[in-house]
Design a protein around this motif. Structure first.
Motif, PDB file in Angstrom:
ATOM      1  N   MET A  90       0.832  -1.203   0.000  1.00 32.70           N
ATOM      2  CA  MET A  90       0.000   0.000   0.000  1.00 32.70           C
ATOM      3  C   MET A  90       0.870   1.258   0.000  1.00 32.70           C
ATOM      4  O   MET A  90       0.583   2.222  -0.693  1.00 32.70           O
ATOM      5  CB  MET A  90      -0.950   0.000   1.211  1.00 32.70           C
ATOM      6  N   TYR A  91       1.944   1.240   0.790  1.00 22.88           N
ATOM      7  CA  TYR A  91       2.842   2.391   0.855  1.00 22.88           C
ATOM      8  C   TYR A  91       3.505   2.635  -0.507  1.00 22.88           C
ATOM      9  O   TYR A  91       3.638   3.774  -0.948  1.00 22.88           O
ATOM     10  CB  TYR A  91       3.884   2.179   1.944  1.00 22.88           C
ATOM     11  N   LYS A  93       2.282   1.961  -3.338  1.00 27.98           N
ATOM     12  CA  LYS A  93       1.265   2.462  -4.270  1.00 27.98           C
ATOM     13  C   LYS A  93       0.900   3.913  -3.992  1.00 27.98           C
ATOM     14  O   LYS A  93       0.085   4.500  -4.686  1.00 27.98           O
ATOM     15  CB  LYS A  93       0.000   1.603  -4.187  1.00 27.98           C
ATOM     16  N   GLY A  94       1.464   4.499  -2.925  1.00 31.09           N
ATOM     17  CA  GLY A  94       1.230   5.899  -2.638  1.00 31.09           C
ATOM     18  C   GLY A  94       0.161   6.163  -1.592  1.00 31.09           C
ATOM     19  O   GLY A  94      -0.238   7.302  -1.390  1.00 31.09           O
ATOM     20  N   VAL A  95      -0.300   5.118  -0.909  1.00 31.95           N
ATOM     21  CA  VAL A  95      -1.295   5.299   0.152  1.00 31.95           C
ATOM     22  C   VAL A  95      -0.579   5.871   1.370  1.00 31.95           C
ATOM     23  O   VAL A  95       0.491   5.397   1.756  1.00 31.95           O
ATOM     24  CB  VAL A  95      -1.974   3.954   0.497  1.00 31.95           C
ATOM     25  N   THR A  96      -1.155   6.899   1.988  1.00 29.84           N
ATOM     26  CA  THR A  96      -0.511   7.519   3.143  1.00 29.84           C
ATOM     27  C   THR A  96      -0.571   6.602   4.350  1.00 29.84           C
ATOM     28  O   THR A  96      -1.422   5.716   4.435  1.00 29.84           O
ATOM     29  CB  THR A  96      -1.192   8.854   3.509  1.00 29.84           C
ATOM     30  N   THR A  97       0.328   6.821   5.307  1.00 31.78           N
ATOM     31  CA  THR A  97       0.336   5.990   6.511  1.00 31.78           C
ATOM     32  C   THR A  97      -0.952   6.153   7.300  1.00 31.78           C
ATOM     33  O   THR A  97      -1.429   5.202   7.915  1.00 31.78           O
ATOM     34  CB  THR A  97       1.543   6.322   7.411  1.00 31.78           C
ATOM     35  N   ARG A  98      -1.539   7.330   7.274  1.00 32.12           N
ATOM     36  CA  ARG A  98      -2.821   7.543   7.958  1.00 32.12           C
ATOM     37  C   ARG A  98      -3.923   6.718   7.303  1.00 32.12           C
ATOM     38  O   ARG A  98      -4.724   6.077   7.980  1.00 32.12           O
ATOM     39  CB  ARG A  98      -3.198   9.020   7.956  1.00 32.12           C
ATOM     40  N   ASP A  99      -3.961   6.697   5.963  1.00 33.05           N
ATOM     41  CA  ASP A  99      -4.961   5.895   5.258  1.00 33.05           C
ATOM     42  C   ASP A  99      -4.745   4.404   5.498  1.00 33.05           C
ATOM     43  O   ASP A  99      -5.703   3.641   5.666  1.00 33.05           O
ATOM     44  CB  ASP A  99      -4.929   6.189   3.755  1.00 33.05           C
ATOM     45  N   ILE A 100      -3.483   3.983   5.528  1.00 31.73           N
ATOM     46  CA  ILE A 100      -3.171   2.585   5.808  1.00 31.73           C
ATOM     47  C   ILE A 100      -3.684   2.214   7.196  1.00 31.73           C
ATOM     48  O   ILE A 100      -4.306   1.172   7.389  1.00 31.73           O
ATOM     49  CB  ILE A 100      -1.657   2.321   5.699  1.00 31.73           C
ATOM     50  N   SER A 101      -3.442   3.072   8.163  1.00 36.22           N
ATOM     51  CA  SER A 101      -3.907   2.828   9.531  1.00 36.22           C
ATOM     52  C   SER A 101      -5.425   2.689   9.581  1.00 36.22           C
ATOM     53  O   SER A 101      -5.950   1.789  10.230  1.00 36.22           O
ATOM     54  CB  SER A 101      -3.447   3.967  10.435  1.00 36.22           C
ATOM     55  N   GLU A 102      -6.132   3.577   8.884  1.00 42.61           N
ATOM     56  CA  GLU A 102      -7.592   3.523   8.875  1.00 42.61           C
ATOM     57  C   GLU A 102      -8.098   2.247   8.211  1.00 42.61           C
ATOM     58  O   GLU A 102      -9.053   1.633   8.687  1.00 42.61           O
ATOM     59  CB  GLU A 102      -8.155   4.755   8.174  1.00 42.61           C
ATOM     60  N   LEU A 103      -7.454   1.821   7.123  1.00 45.77           N
ATOM     61  CA  LEU A 103      -7.862   0.598   6.444  1.00 45.77           C
ATOM     62  C   LEU A 103      -7.666  -0.629   7.331  1.00 45.77           C
ATOM     63  O   LEU A 103      -8.549  -1.487   7.430  1.00 45.77           O
ATOM     64  CB  LEU A 103      -7.070   0.427   5.148  1.00 45.77           C
ATOM     65  N   ILE A 104      -6.530  -0.711   7.984  1.00 43.42           N
ATOM     66  CA  ILE A 104      -6.261  -1.855   8.849  1.00 43.42           C
ATOM     67  C   ILE A 104      -7.197  -1.860  10.043  1.00 43.42           C
ATOM     68  O   ILE A 104      -7.666  -2.898  10.496  1.00 43.42           O
ATOM     69  CB  ILE A 104      -4.782  -1.875   9.274  1.00 43.42           C
ATOM     70  N   GLU A 105      -7.486  -0.673  10.563  1.00 50.58           N
ATOM     71  CA  GLU A 105      -8.423  -0.562  11.691  1.00 50.58           C
ATOM     72  C   GLU A 105      -9.795  -1.099  11.304  1.00 50.58           C
ATOM     73  O   GLU A 105     -10.436  -1.798  12.079  1.00 50.58           O
ATOM     74  CB  GLU A 105      -8.536   0.899  12.114  1.00 50.58           C
ATOM     75  N   LYS A 106     -10.247  -0.786  10.091  1.00 55.30           N
ATOM     76  CA  LYS A 106     -11.550  -1.275   9.622  1.00 55.30           C
ATOM     77  C   LYS A 106     -11.544  -2.787   9.435  1.00 55.30           C
ATOM     78  O   LYS A 106     -12.558  -3.443   9.626  1.00 55.30           O
ATOM     79  CB  LYS A 106     -11.928  -0.593   8.319  1.00 55.30           C
ATOM     80  N   MET A 107     -10.390  -3.328   9.055  1.00 55.51           N
ATOM     81  CA  MET A 107     -10.278  -4.783   8.861  1.00 55.51           C
ATOM     82  C   MET A 107     -10.393  -5.496  10.190  1.00 55.51           C
ATOM     83  O   MET A 107     -10.925  -6.535  10.320  1.00 55.51           O
ATOM     84  CB  MET A 107      -8.949  -5.136   8.203  1.00 55.51           C
TER      85      MET A 107
END
Length: 107
Positions: A90-91, A93-107
């Protein structure tokens, strides 16, 4: 390049841990909603996690009452390679660390 991935992974996991504490406490940092709740942020303690990219130095958040139980590290210990690869992809591909955190939190 290897150190960049290690540092990015460390930052993403630390942000994820902080997000997990925010969800547990049910208020954002510095919000009035958290005043006089009895349970508030109470700093961090350090832990290390060995990965294929090197040792990660994690800041584990604490709650004032000691009721905060981290679920993220249990997941990391069960399937570290899968989670690491997903975060790194994800990183890349340009996804920010904040967005990565939110995605993992939802998972």
């Amino acid at each position: 390049m290897h150190e960049l991935f290690r540092q990015s992974l460390e930052d993403a996991i630390n942000l994820l841990l902080e997000s997990e504490r925010t969800v547990f406490l049910n208020y954002e940092k510095w919000k009035v909603k958290g005043y006089n709740t009895g349970n508030s942020r109470n700093g961090y303690y350090s832990r290390t996690l060995s990965t294929e990219y090197g040792t990660l130095h994690l800041k584990i958040p604490r709650g004032r009452l000691g009721l905060f139980d981290i679920k993220t590290l249990e997941s990391l210990q069960e399937a570290p390679a899968h989670l690491e690869k997903m975060i790194i992809l994800m990183y890349q591909k340009g996804v920010t660390t904040r967005d990565i955190s939110e995605l993992i939190e939802k998972m």
